[in-house]
Write a protein that holds these residues in place. Sequence first.
Motif, mmCIF file in Angstrom:
data_model
loop_
_atom_site.group_PDB
_atom_site.id
_atom_site.type_symbol
_atom_site.label_atom_id
_atom_site.label_comp_id
_atom_site.label_asym_id
_atom_site.label_seq_id
_atom_site.Cartn_x
_atom_site.Cartn_y
_atom_site.Cartn_z
ATOM 1 N N PHE A 53 34.828 -27.041 -6.606
ATOM 2 C CA PHE A 53 35.995 -26.668 -7.427
ATOM 3 C C PHE A 53 36.337 -27.816 -8.382
ATOM 4 O O PHE A 53 36.626 -27.585 -9.562
ATOM 5 C CB PHE A 53 37.205 -26.329 -6.546
ATOM 6 N N ALA A 54 36.319 -29.035 -7.870
ATOM 7 C CA ALA A 54 36.636 -30.199 -8.720
ATOM 8 C C ALA A 54 35.632 -30.311 -9.860
ATOM 9 O O ALA A 54 36.004 -30.583 -11.015
ATOM 10 C CB ALA A 54 36.639 -31.476 -7.878
ATOM 11 N N ASP A 55 34.357 -30.087 -9.549
ATOM 12 C CA ASP A 55 33.326 -30.213 -10.582
ATOM 13 C C ASP A 55 33.458 -29.137 -11.658
ATOM 14 O O ASP A 55 33.339 -29.426 -12.847
ATOM 15 C CB ASP A 55 31.929 -30.135 -9.946
ATOM 16 N N VAL A 56 33.685 -27.903 -11.239
ATOM 17 C CA VAL A 56 33.831 -26.835 -12.234
ATOM 18 C C VAL A 56 35.031 -27.127 -13.136
ATOM 19 O O VAL A 56 34.957 -27.003 -14.362
ATOM 20 C CB VAL A 56 33.962 -25.448 -11.554
ATOM 21 N N LEU A 57 36.117 -27.570 -12.527
ATOM 22 C CA LEU A 57 37.305 -27.907 -13.322
ATOM 23 C C LEU A 57 37.010 -29.065 -14.278
ATOM 24 O O LEU A 57 37.450 -29.057 -15.437
ATOM 25 C CB LEU A 57 38.463 -28.264 -12.382
ATOM 26 N N ALA A 58 36.247 -30.033 -13.811
ATOM 27 C CA ALA A 58 35.914 -31.193 -14.656
ATOM 28 C C ALA A 58 35.077 -30.775 -15.862
ATOM 29 O O ALA A 58 35.320 -31.213 -16.990
ATOM 30 C CB ALA A 58 35.176 -32.245 -13.831
ATOM 31 N N TRP A 59 34.098 -29.907 -15.633
ATOM 32 C CA TRP A 59 33.271 -29.470 -16.758
ATOM 33 C C TRP A 59 34.040 -28.563 -17.705
ATOM 34 O O TRP A 59 33.822 -28.583 -18.924
ATOM 35 C CB TRP A 59 31.987 -28.794 -16.247
ATOM 36 N N LEU A 60 34.960 -27.785 -17.164
ATOM 37 C CA LEU A 60 35.802 -26.958 -18.025
ATOM 38 C C LEU A 60 36.670 -27.855 -18.921
ATOM 39 O O LEU A 60 36.813 -27.607 -20.126
ATOM 40 C CB LEU A 60 36.691 -26.049 -17.153
ATOM 41 N N ALA A 61 37.211 -28.922 -18.323
ATOM 42 C CA ALA A 61 38.024 -29.866 -19.091
ATOM 43 C C ALA A 61 37.189 -30.547 -20.172
ATOM 44 O O ALA A 61 37.657 -30.772 -21.299
ATOM 45 C CB ALA A 61 38.628 -30.912 -18.151
ATOM 46 N N SER A 62 35.952 -30.841 -19.841
ATOM 47 C CA SER A 62 35.081 -31.501 -20.814
ATOM 48 C C SER A 62 34.766 -30.585 -22.002
ATOM 49 O O SER A 62 34.768 -31.026 -23.159
ATOM 50 C CB SER A 62 33.787 -31.941 -20.118
ATOM 51 N N LEU A 63 34.512 -29.320 -21.704
ATOM 52 C CA LEU A 63 34.279 -28.348 -22.782
ATOM 53 C C LEU A 63 35.509 -28.243 -23.682
ATOM 54 O O LEU A 63 35.394 -28.248 -24.911
ATOM 55 C CB LEU A 63 33.967 -26.964 -22.187
ATOM 56 N N ALA A 64 36.680 -28.145 -23.061
ATOM 57 C CA ALA A 64 37.920 -28.032 -23.841
ATOM 58 C C ALA A 64 38.110 -29.270 -24.713
ATOM 59 O O ALA A 64 38.442 -29.172 -25.906
ATOM 60 C CB ALA A 64 39.113 -27.836 -22.902
ATOM 61 N N GLU A 65 37.877 -30.427 -24.127
ATOM 62 C CA GLU A 65 38.045 -31.687 -24.863
ATOM 63 C C GLU A 65 37.138 -31.717 -26.092
ATOM 64 O O GLU A 65 37.560 -32.117 -27.185
ATOM 65 C CB GLU A 65 37.726 -32.863 -23.928
ATOM 66 N N GLN A 66 35.905 -31.285 -25.918
ATOM 67 C CA GLN A 66 34.962 -31.306 -27.049
ATOM 68 C C GLN A 66 35.388 -30.361 -28.167
ATOM 69 O O GLN A 66 35.011 -30.551 -29.313
ATOM 70 C CB GLN A 66 33.549 -30.954 -26.579
ATOM 71 N N LYS A 67 36.145 -29.340 -27.819
ATOM 72 C CA LYS A 67 36.616 -28.404 -28.845
ATOM 73 C C LYS A 67 38.038 -28.725 -29.314
ATOM 74 O O LYS A 67 38.636 -27.952 -30.069
ATOM 75 C CB LYS A 67 36.557 -26.965 -28.318
ATOM 76 N N GLY A 68 38.591 -29.841 -28.827
ATOM 77 C CA GLY A 68 39.938 -30.233 -29.256
ATOM 78 C C GLY A 68 41.025 -29.322 -28.730
ATOM 79 O O GLY A 68 42.079 -29.161 -29.358
ATOM 80 N N ILE A 69 40.758 -28.722 -27.570
ATOM 81 C CA ILE A 69 41.725 -27.783 -26.990
ATOM 82 C C ILE A 69 42.369 -28.395 -25.754
ATOM 83 O O ILE A 69 41.691 -29.011 -24.930
ATOM 84 C CB ILE A 69 41.018 -26.450 -26.651
ATOM 85 N N SER A 70 43.682 -28.217 -25.638
ATOM 86 C CA SER A 70 44.399 -28.655 -24.442
ATOM 87 C C SER A 70 44.407 -27.525 -23.426
ATOM 88 O O SER A 70 45.008 -26.469 -23.652
ATOM 89 C CB SER A 70 45.841 -29.031 -24.805
ATOM 90 N N LEU A 71 43.736 -27.766 -22.299
ATOM 91 C CA LEU A 71 43.722 -26.759 -21.225
ATOM 92 C C LEU A 71 45.145 -26.426 -20.777
ATOM 93 O O LEU A 71 45.465 -25.273 -20.510
ATOM 94 C CB LEU A 71 42.963 -27.300 -20.005
ATOM 95 N N GLU A 72 45.987 -27.463 -20.714
ATOM 96 C CA GLU A 72 47.353 -27.246 -20.242
ATOM 97 C C GLU A 72 48.136 -26.350 -21.207
ATOM 98 O O GLU A 72 48.806 -25.406 -20.786
ATOM 99 C CB GLU A 72 48.072 -28.587 -20.063
ATOM 100 N N HIS A 73 48.021 -26.659 -22.487
ATOM 101 C CA HIS A 73 48.704 -25.839 -23.485
ATOM 102 C C HIS A 73 48.195 -24.400 -23.418
ATOM 103 O O HIS A 73 48.986 -23.439 -23.456
ATOM 104 C CB HIS A 73 48.488 -26.433 -24.873
ATOM 105 N N ALA A 74 46.881 -24.250 -23.321
ATOM 106 C CA ALA A 74 46.286 -22.906 -23.264
ATOM 107 C C ALA A 74 46.788 -22.150 -22.038
ATOM 108 O O ALA A 74 47.173 -20.973 -22.123
ATOM 109 C CB ALA A 74 44.758 -23.014 -23.241
#
Lengths: 103, 103
Positions: A53-74
């Motif tokens: 779960f931690a890893d999937v969340l980490a990679w999701l955060a990395s994808l969002a970061e690369q696209k300039g998207i805030s996961l929290e805001h979304a």
Amino acid sequence: MTIERFQRLIRDIYFKKDSRRGIDGTFRWFCEETGELARALRKGDKAQMEEEFADVLAWLASLAEQKGISLEHAAETKYAKGCPKCLKTPCSCEERLPTGCRK
Amino acid sequence: MTIERFQRLIRDIYFKKDSRRGIDGTFRWFCEETGELARALRKGDKAQMEEEFADVLAWLASLAEQKGISLEHAAETKYAKGCPKCLKTPCSCEERLPTGCRK
């Protein structure tokens, strides 16, 4: 820990490597980890599930970061007011809506 | 918003439906949303990407909830001290480690 703080943490640890790899390569890793999560869910070992779960969340955060998207805001924008379809908590959507809602 | 708070939010909105569907059905939905995220990343529309990131995170939270796992605890335990392999921020792992580390 806020979602935003976690995204920054992953950025600080991995952004240089992840951005060099690009979205496609990062998405492939995300999918690999998703597969590992599927296996851990099947086996049911709690420590292993937590890792995945931690890893999937980490990679999701990395994808969002690369696209300039805030996961929290979304996440807040879409779900803070309840189900985005019926606007209720708990969701009261019909079970068999043809599309777009959680069946 | 904390990761924990988001997980509780999704539980309050969807837990009854999601737990009735079970882990396998919920995982299928998670995969469907992952596919929608892939498409949104390819198309590059920011609003659409935000929607899909929120959805993938929501389904991940739902899976964790059904297994009694705290996403926040899992994420902090694995990443709060930096890269879990080299324990550094930024990660200084070799790029070509044979397995287990971010290449």
